[in-house]
Write a protein that holds these residues in place. Structure first.
Motif, short mmCIF file in Angstrom:
data_model
loop_
_atom_site.label_atom_id
_atom_site.label_comp_id
_atom_site.label_asym_id
_atom_site.label_seq_id
_atom_site.Cartn_x
_atom_site.Cartn_y
_atom_site.Cartn_z
N SER A 47 0.83 -1.21 0.00
CA SER A 47 0.00 0.00 0.00
C SER A 47 0.86 1.26 0.00
O SER A 47 0.53 2.25 -0.66
CB SER A 47 -0.93 0.01 1.22
OG SER A 47 -1.77 -1.12 1.22
N GLU A 50 2.81 1.31 -3.58
CA GLU A 50 1.92 1.51 -4.73
C GLU A 50 0.98 2.68 -4.56
O GLU A 50 0.12 2.93 -5.42
CB GLU A 50 1.12 0.22 -4.98
CG GLU A 50 2.00 -0.97 -5.36
CD GLU A 50 1.23 -2.27 -5.39
OE1 GLU A 50 -0.03 -2.21 -5.34
OE2 GLU A 50 1.86 -3.33 -5.48
N CYS A 52 -1.68 3.28 -2.57
CA CYS A 52 -3.11 2.95 -2.59
C CYS A 52 -3.66 2.87 -1.18
O CYS A 52 -2.90 2.78 -0.20
CB CYS A 52 -3.34 1.64 -3.33
SG CYS A 52 -2.51 0.22 -2.58
N ASN A 53 -4.97 2.92 -1.05
CA ASN A 53 -5.65 2.85 0.25
C ASN A 53 -5.99 1.39 0.57
O ASN A 53 -6.26 0.59 -0.33
CB ASN A 53 -6.92 3.68 0.23
CG ASN A 53 -6.65 5.15 0.02
OD1 ASN A 53 -5.78 5.71 0.66
ND2 ASN A 53 -7.37 5.77 -0.91
N ASN A 54 -6.01 1.08 1.87
CA ASN A 54 -6.31 -0.28 2.28
C ASN A 54 -6.85 -0.29 3.70
O ASN A 54 -6.65 0.67 4.45
CB ASN A 54 -5.06 -1.16 2.21
CG ASN A 54 -5.26 -2.34 1.29
OD1 ASN A 54 -6.33 -2.93 1.28
ND2 ASN A 54 -4.25 -2.68 0.50
N GLY A 138 -1.20 12.48 0.46
CA GLY A 138 -1.26 11.69 -0.77
C GLY A 138 -0.50 12.34 -1.90
O GLY A 138 0.21 11.67 -2.66
N HIS A 141 3.08 11.80 -1.57
CA HIS A 141 3.43 10.37 -1.57
C HIS A 141 3.80 9.89 -0.16
O HIS A 141 4.76 9.15 0.03
CB HIS A 141 4.58 10.09 -2.54
CG HIS A 141 4.28 10.51 -3.95
ND1 HIS A 141 3.34 9.87 -4.72
CD2 HIS A 141 4.79 11.52 -4.71
CE1 HIS A 141 3.26 10.45 -5.90
NE2 HIS A 141 4.13 11.46 -5.92
N THR A 143 2.08 7.99 3.23
CA THR A 143 0.93 7.19 3.68
C THR A 143 0.70 7.40 5.18
O THR A 143 1.63 7.37 5.97
CB THR A 143 1.18 5.69 3.42
OG1 THR A 143 1.42 5.49 2.03
CG2 THR A 143 -0.02 4.85 3.84
N GLN A 170 -11.77 6.98 0.05
CA GLN A 170 -12.28 6.66 -1.28
C GLN A 170 -11.73 7.62 -2.34
O GLN A 170 -11.80 7.35 -3.53
CB GLN A 170 -13.81 6.69 -1.30
CG GLN A 170 -14.48 5.79 -0.28
CD GLN A 170 -14.03 4.34 -0.39
OE1 GLN A 170 -14.09 3.75 -1.47
NE2 GLN A 170 -13.57 3.77 0.72
N LEU A 172 -9.15 9.56 -4.73
CA LEU A 172 -7.94 9.12 -5.44
C LEU A 172 -6.69 9.81 -4.92
O LEU A 172 -5.58 9.30 -5.06
CB LEU A 172 -8.10 9.40 -6.94
CG LEU A 172 -9.18 8.58 -7.67
CD1 LEU A 172 -9.31 9.05 -9.10
CD2 LEU A 172 -8.86 7.09 -7.61
N GLN A 175 -4.06 8.71 0.66
CA GLN A 175 -3.15 7.57 0.73
C GLN A 175 -3.08 7.14 2.19
O GLN A 175 -2.35 7.73 2.98
CB GLN A 175 -1.77 7.96 0.21
CG GLN A 175 -0.85 6.78 -0.07
CD GLN A 175 0.42 7.21 -0.77
OE1 GLN A 175 0.42 8.17 -1.53
NE2 GLN A 175 1.51 6.51 -0.51
N SER A 200 -12.50 -2.91 3.23
CA SER A 200 -11.94 -3.86 2.25
C SER A 200 -12.22 -5.32 2.59
O SER A 200 -11.96 -6.20 1.77
CB SER A 200 -10.43 -3.66 2.14
OG SER A 200 -9.80 -4.02 3.35
#
Length: 422
Positions: A47, A50, A52-54, A138, A141, A143, A170, A172, A175, A200
């Motif tokens: 995560s 890359e 991305c959210n998780n 985000g 970059h 998290t 949600q 984009l 992060q 998730s």
């Protein structure tokens, strides 16, 4: 002049340091790709890399190592990505109120990014600030990792915190990773529909270890490495004796008894810490007796301590009550117990004969020690000798107390044994 510390004492210090270090306790998990540590690290690391959210839930009983695994993963990620992660920690016992939780998130974000925190900000202001920070991090970059301990407590009430957090993820531009930790296996079922749709549904289950897993953990914790800072000959002799103990049937029985009571990692660590403390410093090596003594000290019960100090008359009263229960007498009182006591005296002609007033004092003493109690709350206006009573100890506990009590008459022991096996 300071006296030199003996080698066995140094070994004890090394072992205690290991047992109190969660990173060392769970370090064996790093070698296997199938452990929850490896799965969680892969999920969070991917995560971060890359962008991305998780979200993921860590579920399992208390003391099984969920928090320790999270700490290990966070420590590793801080070393691998020192400027790419930011950690926010919340606990459901402290921050289950949505307003309080939002305020704590804003405070930790300000502290992490060296911003000024306003105590007067409203809950809506704090929510907006969190969303803005997710967007800014985000774009940079970076998290944000949210660790929510006692996750099930956040799932009570309106769940505004969880909804606001998962809804913000949600976007984009955000992060973030949410790691929920809970001892409730149904924690995800407590979520509202709007929250569940944004989650998730990843779950890592922490189950109680098997006997083989526990034995491997014990070996990992107690076997001394060559670089322990101790003499090589002592390490060789120590490990040799420890290996022979591990193959002993008594030791395996000891571990089985421990697992029957509590198979969590924290309980095993308590057991091993006591075993190390009971190690004979004179011989300098562990023995099976130190493990048995550690198990015995963990299995001690307050009632057993009370039973060992009882007088002969009090033991007679307990045995009489046990006899009445064996006769399936559903209700009995002090008067019934005295009839049983007199029948024993008449049958065996013992010298342990006491007046009713003395017997009643012993009866009251057993009530005070909570070894016996009244059968119900009815009849409070009745005299104590007529109120129904019941035993609060098991047959096994009573049998053990009779054996341990050095003043117990042989007649009473034989009488109880005969009643048990009839």
């Amino acid at each position: 002049m300071v006296a030199a510390v003996s080698v066995p004492s140094q070994a004890q210090t090394v072992l205690r340091g290991r047992l109190c270090d969660p990173a060392f306790v769970h370090s064996a998990l790093r070698s296997s790709p199938d452990t929850n540590y490896s799965k969680l690290k892969y999920l969070v690391a991917s995560s971060v890399s890359e962008a991305c959210n998780n979200s993921v839930l860590l579920l399992g009983p208390r003391g099984c190592g969920k928090a320790a695994v999270v700490d290990m993963v966070l420590d590793d990620l801080r070393k691998e990505h020192p400027d790419a992660i930011s950690v926010i920690r919340l606990n459901g016992m402290l921050h289950n109120d949505d307003n309080c939780a939002m305020k704590e998130i804003a405070r930790q974000l300000c502290l992490e990014h060296q911003l000024s925190f306003s105590k007067m900000a409203s809950s809506d202001d704090n929510t907006e600030f969190m969303i803005d920070m997710l967007r800014e991090c985000g774009l940079a970059h970076k998290t944000i990792l949210f660790v929510l301990e006692e996750f099930d407590l956040f799932a009570q009430g309106k769940q505004r915190l969880l909804y606001s957090l998962l809804d913000a993820m949600q976007s984009l531009t955000s992060q973030a990773v949410v790691i929920g930790v809970s001892c409730r296996l149904d924690a995800d079922q407590l979520l509202e529909k709007r929250v569940r749709s944004r989650f998730s549904h990843r779950k890592l289950l922490f189950i109680s270890p098997s006997l083989d897993d526990i034995q491997l953990l014990v070996e990992h914790l107690l076997i001394l490495a060559k670089d322990s800072g101790l003499p090589a000959k002592y390490i060789t002799d120590y490990n040799s004796r420890l290996t022979s103990i591990f193959s002993d049937k008594k030791f395996k029985g000891c571990l089985n008894s421990l697992m029957d009571a509590d198979a969590t990692t924290s309980n095993i660590l308590r057991f091993l810490f006591r075993a190390v403390s009971y190690m004979d410093v004179e011989s300098g090596f562990p023995s099976i007796e130190s493990f048995l003594k550690a198990l015995s000290s963990m299995q001690r019960q307050p009632k057993m301590d009370s039973l060992q100090d009882l007088s002969i008359l009090e033991l007679y009263i307990l045995v009489c009550m046990h006899r009445l229960e064996d006769k399936e007498q559903s209700s009995y009182n002090f008067t019934s117990i005295m009839k049983e006591y007199r029948s024993i005296q008449d049958a065996y002609k013992t010298s342990d004969k006491y007046a009713s007033t003395v017997c009643f004092r012993a009866f009251e003493h057993l009530l005070d020690r909570e070894l016996i109690s009244f059968g119900d709350n009815r009849g409070r206006n009745q005299a104590l000798e007529y109120r129904p009573v019941k035993l609060l100890i098991s047959s096994r506990e009573l049998a053990q107390s009779l054996k341990l009590n050095t003043t117990c008459p042989v007649v009473l022991q034989k009488l109880f044994d005969r009643e048990r096996y009839m």
